[in-house]
Design a protein around this motif. Sequence first.
Motif, PDB file in Angstrom:
ATOM      1  N   CYS A  78       0.850  -1.198   0.000  1.00  0.00           N
ATOM      2  CA  CYS A  78       0.000   0.000   0.000  1.00  0.00           C
ATOM      3  C   CYS A  78       0.888   1.250   0.000  1.00  0.00           C
ATOM      4  O   CYS A  78       1.642   1.490   0.942  1.00  0.00           O
ATOM      5  CB  CYS A  78      -0.893  -0.050   1.246  1.00  0.00           C
ATOM      6  N   ILE A  79       0.808   2.021  -1.065  1.00  0.00           N
ATOM      7  CA  ILE A  79       1.659   3.217  -1.210  1.00  0.00           C
ATOM      8  C   ILE A  79       0.941   4.446  -0.637  1.00  0.00           C
ATOM      9  O   ILE A  79      -0.240   4.674  -0.910  1.00  0.00           O
ATOM     10  CB  ILE A  79       2.018   3.440  -2.704  1.00  0.00           C
ATOM     11  N   THR A  80       1.683   5.248   0.135  1.00  0.00           N
ATOM     12  CA  THR A  80       1.071   6.425   0.751  1.00  0.00           C
ATOM     13  C   THR A  80       1.707   7.730   0.293  1.00  0.00           C
ATOM     14  O   THR A  80       1.126   8.793   0.465  1.00  0.00           O
ATOM     15  CB  THR A  80       1.195   6.351   2.291  1.00  0.00           C
ATOM     16  N   LYS A  81       2.911   7.663  -0.268  1.00  0.00           N
ATOM     17  CA  LYS A  81       3.582   8.913  -0.653  1.00  0.00           C
ATOM     18  C   LYS A  81       4.393   8.692  -1.930  1.00  0.00           C
ATOM     19  O   LYS A  81       5.015   7.633  -2.099  1.00  0.00           O
ATOM     20  CB  LYS A  81       4.513   9.345   0.487  1.00  0.00           C
ATOM     21  N   ALA A  82       4.363   9.686  -2.821  1.00  0.00           N
ATOM     22  CA  ALA A  82       5.118   9.594  -4.072  1.00  0.00           C
ATOM     23  C   ALA A  82       5.785  10.930  -4.340  1.00  0.00           C
ATOM     24  O   ALA A  82       5.144  11.992  -4.242  1.00  0.00           O
ATOM     25  CB  ALA A  82       4.164   9.256  -5.227  1.00  0.00           C
ATOM     26  N   GLU A  83       7.066  10.890  -4.657  1.00  0.00           N
ATOM     27  CA  GLU A  83       7.770  12.143  -4.961  1.00  0.00           C
ATOM     28  C   GLU A  83       8.985  11.848  -5.833  1.00  0.00           C
ATOM     29  O   GLU A  83       9.850  11.054  -5.435  1.00  0.00           O
ATOM     30  CB  GLU A  83       8.212  12.787  -3.645  1.00  0.00           C
ATOM     31  N   GLY A  84       9.023  12.450  -7.006  1.00  0.00           N
ATOM     32  CA  GLY A  84      10.189  12.293  -7.892  1.00  0.00           C
ATOM     33  C   GLY A  84      10.434  10.846  -8.257  1.00  0.00           C
ATOM     34  O   GLY A  84       9.584  10.182  -8.834  1.00  0.00           O
ATOM     35  N   ALA A  85      11.621  10.345  -7.873  1.00  0.00           N
ATOM     36  CA  ALA A  85      12.010   8.983  -8.252  1.00  0.00           C
ATOM     37  C   ALA A  85      11.608   7.950  -7.211  1.00  0.00           C
ATOM     38  O   ALA A  85      11.932   6.775  -7.356  1.00  0.00           O
ATOM     39  CB  ALA A  85      13.520   8.931  -8.458  1.00  0.00           C
ATOM     40  N   TYR A  86      10.917   8.389  -6.157  1.00  0.00           N
ATOM     41  CA  TYR A  86      10.688   7.477  -5.027  1.00  0.00           C
ATOM     42  C   TYR A  86       9.210   7.335  -4.635  1.00  0.00           C
ATOM     43  O   TYR A  86       8.405   8.234  -4.836  1.00  0.00           O
ATOM     44  CB  TYR A  86      11.482   7.963  -3.797  1.00  0.00           C
ATOM     45  N   ASP A  91       4.107   1.331   5.671  1.00  0.00           N
ATOM     46  CA  ASP A  91       4.994   0.991   6.788  1.00  0.00           C
ATOM     47  C   ASP A  91       6.250   1.866   6.804  1.00  0.00           C
ATOM     48  O   ASP A  91       7.136   1.658   7.626  1.00  0.00           O
ATOM     49  CB  ASP A  91       5.405  -0.483   6.690  1.00  0.00           C
ATOM     50  N   GLY A  92       6.345   2.805   5.855  1.00  0.00           N
ATOM     51  CA  GLY A  92       7.489   3.727   5.829  1.00  0.00           C
ATOM     52  C   GLY A  92       8.660   3.241   4.996  1.00  0.00           C
ATOM     53  O   GLY A  92       9.693   3.913   4.958  1.00  0.00           O
ATOM     54  N   ASN A  93       8.526   2.106   4.303  1.00  0.00           N
ATOM     55  CA  ASN A  93       9.617   1.643   3.436  1.00  0.00           C
ATOM     56  C   ASN A  93       9.691   2.527   2.183  1.00  0.00           C
ATOM     57  O   ASN A  93       8.662   2.926   1.639  1.00  0.00           O
ATOM     58  CB  ASN A  93       9.374   0.186   2.995  1.00  0.00           C
ATOM     59  N   LYS A  94      10.940   2.798   1.754  1.00  0.00           N
ATOM     60  CA  LYS A  94      11.151   3.661   0.584  1.00  0.00           C
ATOM     61  C   LYS A  94      11.556   2.816  -0.627  1.00  0.00           C
ATOM     62  O   LYS A  94      12.321   1.862  -0.491  1.00  0.00           O
ATOM     63  CB  LYS A  94      12.267   4.650   0.918  1.00  0.00           C
TER      64      LYS A  94
END
Length: 498
Positions: A78-86, A91-94
């Motif tokens: 489950c993705i919660t944040k998206a920015e640039g290349a990441y 759970d906070g994994n990048k």
Amino acid sequence: MANGYGISNWQDAKTIYAKLHKLTSMPIYSISDDELDRVLKHFDENCKQSKEITTEAKQYIPGGVQHNLAFNYPFPICITKAEGAYLWDKDGNKYTDFLQAGGPTILGSNYEPVRKKAIELIETCGPVTGLFHEAELLLAKEINKNMPNVEMFRMLGSGTESVMAAIRVARNATKAKRVIKVGGAYHGWSDQMVYGLKIPGSRFFLESHGIPRSCYGTTDEVRPNDLNMLESMLKINKFRGGTACVIVEPVGPESGTRPVDFDYNAGVRKLCDKYGCLFIMDEVVTGFRVGPGGAQGYFNVVPDLTIFGKIVAGGYPSAGGVGGKKEFVSGMAAGVGTMMKRAYVGGTLAANPLSAYAGYCAIQEIVKTNACEKAGLAGDRLVAGLQGLVDKYALPFVVYNQGSIVHLECSGAMSYDFSSLNIAKSAIPMLKTKPEMLRRKVAMEEMGAAYMAHGIVTLAGSRLYTSLADTDEVIDEALNKFDDVFKTVTVCKRNLDK
Ligand SMILES: Cc1ncc(COP(=O)(O)O)c(C=O)c1O
């Protein structure tokens, strides 16, 4: 590389096919038993919140995920944040993001200059009114500026709808019935196009459940990169309703998973002229990714109709459209009560101000930042690095790219081709090889899971899209992660058919 195109050199299709053929004739390579245990343990220990929420989702959403290519082994993330290349999960994994939402975000995820413009628009008129907005004209003119052959553009809600519309226009214009597609190509999921999906020659065997045969009764399939077979089909069709159009993905089926010769598109153009049918170029992936002028600019070939999707709405929803020559595109004119024999198209949310404005701003940014060229160079760097790792560990994997579209074939699961066989015969090898295909699919899932556990998101474990956000540092960091995965790969002894 010139004029902002992202493909530095066109790789020879025959060489790639030879490598893929070798790959499929070898034993399957995958991560070791120990590594698979480590990968599964990683997900259990570090992705607990993803597991919990996606387990609950299974009660309310069929299968628990809503994207066909969403990562889902051993369970979806489950993705919660998206920015640039990441990307970041719940759970906070990048993760380094080479999925790129399946292609639309060539500027990188959640690109700030486009986001700010989108928010400005929402604050003034909201996302939709149902009436004309200036952004529609801005987008159509911007597309025309970069792709002069797209004289007119009608925005629609998705690539799938746009293919349906273009075929309707072609049939209306030519009064012919049949549509020729290339085996293995994806042109969305309309009844007539779910034919010959993924595996050339598979016709209706793989995915056409729930579709009456009459729906794809006028769809034909030809072998990828084979102009002779295309001409034969055009000849045969003269005696069975005529060919309305030939539709191709310009870099080859499945975004170049099955590559084509550089001259292939020019060859298709010639044959369409010779047999009097329309040439539809499906630029859903390549439009504003190969270059601002699209694949048609790169190959210098003029299609009659062009299909848009993905980047055309700047990574925002409702991405689709049909563009091309005025004489054909005007055959989709909107409005109430017209008496002309038009090809009927529609969509409540199609061409909404948000999608149109986001697309307009994104294309401007792509040109301003030279995004296609930079993303293409990132793709070249990634492929060079991956090839180095493949050589270092003596793996049979095949790596190549068309600029920012990168292919990493670990099992060759997509490399079968049954186009030469007739309908009756083709069913037999298909069924015989099904366990083999399943085995390869599982190997792909395992490799995809291993990449994910090491912090890399791919498209189904075998395709990687690069973006403007992929600096040399981003690529080199990703290559270190790939190294960690590849060093554990060995001949797979697991019984994957279970
Ligand atoms: C070449 C091509 N055509 C059409 C489509 C369908 O577009 P959409 O998903 O917007 O319906 C896709 C989607 O990936 C595609 O890759």
